[in-house]
Design a protein around this motif. Sequence first.
Motif, PDB file in Angstrom:
ATOM      1  N   VAL A  96     -54.879  86.684   1.643  1.00 50.24           N
ATOM      2  CA  VAL A  96     -54.668  87.596   2.766  1.00 50.24           C
ATOM      3  C   VAL A  96     -55.765  88.658   2.792  1.00 50.24           C
ATOM      4  CG1 VAL A  96     -53.144  89.434   3.608  1.00 50.24           C
ATOM      5  CG2 VAL A  96     -52.192  87.218   2.987  1.00 50.24           C
ATOM      6  N   VAL A  97     -56.052  89.252   1.642  1.00 50.41           N
ATOM      7  CA  VAL A  97     -57.103  90.267   1.561  1.00 50.41           C
ATOM      8  C   VAL A  97     -58.456  89.642   1.902  1.00 50.41           C
ATOM      9  CG1 VAL A  97     -58.361  91.788  -0.017  1.00 50.41           C
ATOM     10  CG2 VAL A  97     -55.865  91.751  -0.056  1.00 50.41           C
ATOM     11  N   GLY A  98     -58.698  88.437   1.404  1.00 45.62           N
ATOM     12  CA  GLY A  98     -59.941  87.746   1.716  1.00 45.62           C
ATOM     13  C   GLY A  98     -60.109  87.508   3.200  1.00 45.62           C
ATOM     14  N   LEU A  99     -59.059  87.057   3.870  1.00 42.94           N
ATOM     15  CA  LEU A  99     -59.132  86.849   5.320  1.00 42.94           C
ATOM     16  C   LEU A  99     -59.440  88.147   6.046  1.00 42.94           C
ATOM     17  CD1 LEU A  99     -56.213  84.397   6.097  1.00 42.94           C
ATOM     18  CD2 LEU A  99     -58.628  84.060   6.599  1.00 42.94           C
ATOM     19  N   LYS A 100     -58.799  89.211   5.623  1.00 41.82           N
ATOM     20  CA  LYS A 100     -59.037  90.512   6.256  1.00 41.82           C
ATOM     21  C   LYS A 100     -60.490  90.941   6.060  1.00 41.82           C
ATOM     22  CE  LYS A 100     -58.585  94.808   7.707  1.00 41.82           C
ATOM     23  NZ  LYS A 100     -59.928  95.201   7.987  1.00 41.82           N
ATOM     24  N   LEU A 101     -61.029  90.723   4.865  1.00 40.75           N
ATOM     25  CA  LEU A 101     -62.395  91.153   4.567  1.00 40.75           C
ATOM     26  C   LEU A 101     -63.451  90.367   5.340  1.00 40.75           C
ATOM     27  CD1 LEU A 101     -62.159  91.761   0.717  1.00 40.75           C
ATOM     28  CD2 LEU A 101     -62.262  93.488   2.539  1.00 40.75           C
ATOM     29  N   VAL A 102     -63.212  89.091   5.577  1.00 39.64           N
ATOM     30  CA  VAL A 102     -64.212  88.285   6.270  1.00 39.64           C
ATOM     31  C   VAL A 102     -64.057  88.319   7.785  1.00 39.64           C
ATOM     32  CG1 VAL A 102     -64.523  86.741   4.312  1.00 39.64           C
ATOM     33  CG2 VAL A 102     -62.926  86.108   6.127  1.00 39.64           C
ATOM     34  N   THR A 103     -63.005  88.968   8.267  1.00 39.49           N
ATOM     35  CA  THR A 103     -62.793  89.088   9.703  1.00 39.49           C
ATOM     36  C   THR A 103     -63.438  90.379  10.181  1.00 39.49           C
ATOM     37  OG1 THR A 103     -60.710  87.897   9.564  1.00 39.49           O
ATOM     38  CG2 THR A 103     -61.069  89.225  11.538  1.00 39.49           C
ATOM     39  N   GLY A 104     -64.313  90.267  11.144  1.00 36.03           N
ATOM     40  CA  GLY A 104     -64.992  91.439  11.681  1.00 36.03           C
ATOM     41  C   GLY A 104     -64.035  92.346  12.435  1.00 36.03           C
ATOM     42  N   GLU A 105     -64.442  93.578  12.566  1.00 30.96           N
ATOM     43  CA  GLU A 105     -63.664  94.545  13.334  1.00 30.96           C
ATOM     44  C   GLU A 105     -63.725  94.181  14.812  1.00 30.96           C
ATOM     45  OE1 GLU A 105     -61.718  97.064  12.187  1.00 30.96           O
ATOM     46  OE2 GLU A 105     -62.159  96.212  10.225  1.00 30.96           O
TER      47      GLU A 105
END
Length: 113
Positions: A96-105
């Motif tokens: 979940v954290v990984g997905l959040k980190l690789v998803t741009g703002e």
Amino acid sequence: MNKQWLSVIIAAFFEVGWVIGLKHAENALEWTGTAIAIFVSFYLLIKAGESLPVGTVYAVFVGLGTAGTVCADSLLFGEPWKLGKILCIVVLLAGVVGLKLVTGEPKEKEVNE
């Protein structure tokens, strides 16, 4: 963290509430609380999905909700903790954290005048 991601986290919190309610609600007040939690959870999820990538939003929502439900089940209802369960939650949260980190703002939508 922006407002939309905060909405996803709050939605996941309400997801834990309604999942527990589906199993443990026994009277009209508890069922009403469960229905309200469902509404709030999906409303916040839908609003966040309007400005964030919907696949990532849904994956984060489900991952946090799943981890939260497992933890709540153990803390509130005495479900035993097992090493395998803890490791799976850690892997799930890392994803979940990984997905959040690789998803741009999200970018502000340009308004055509």
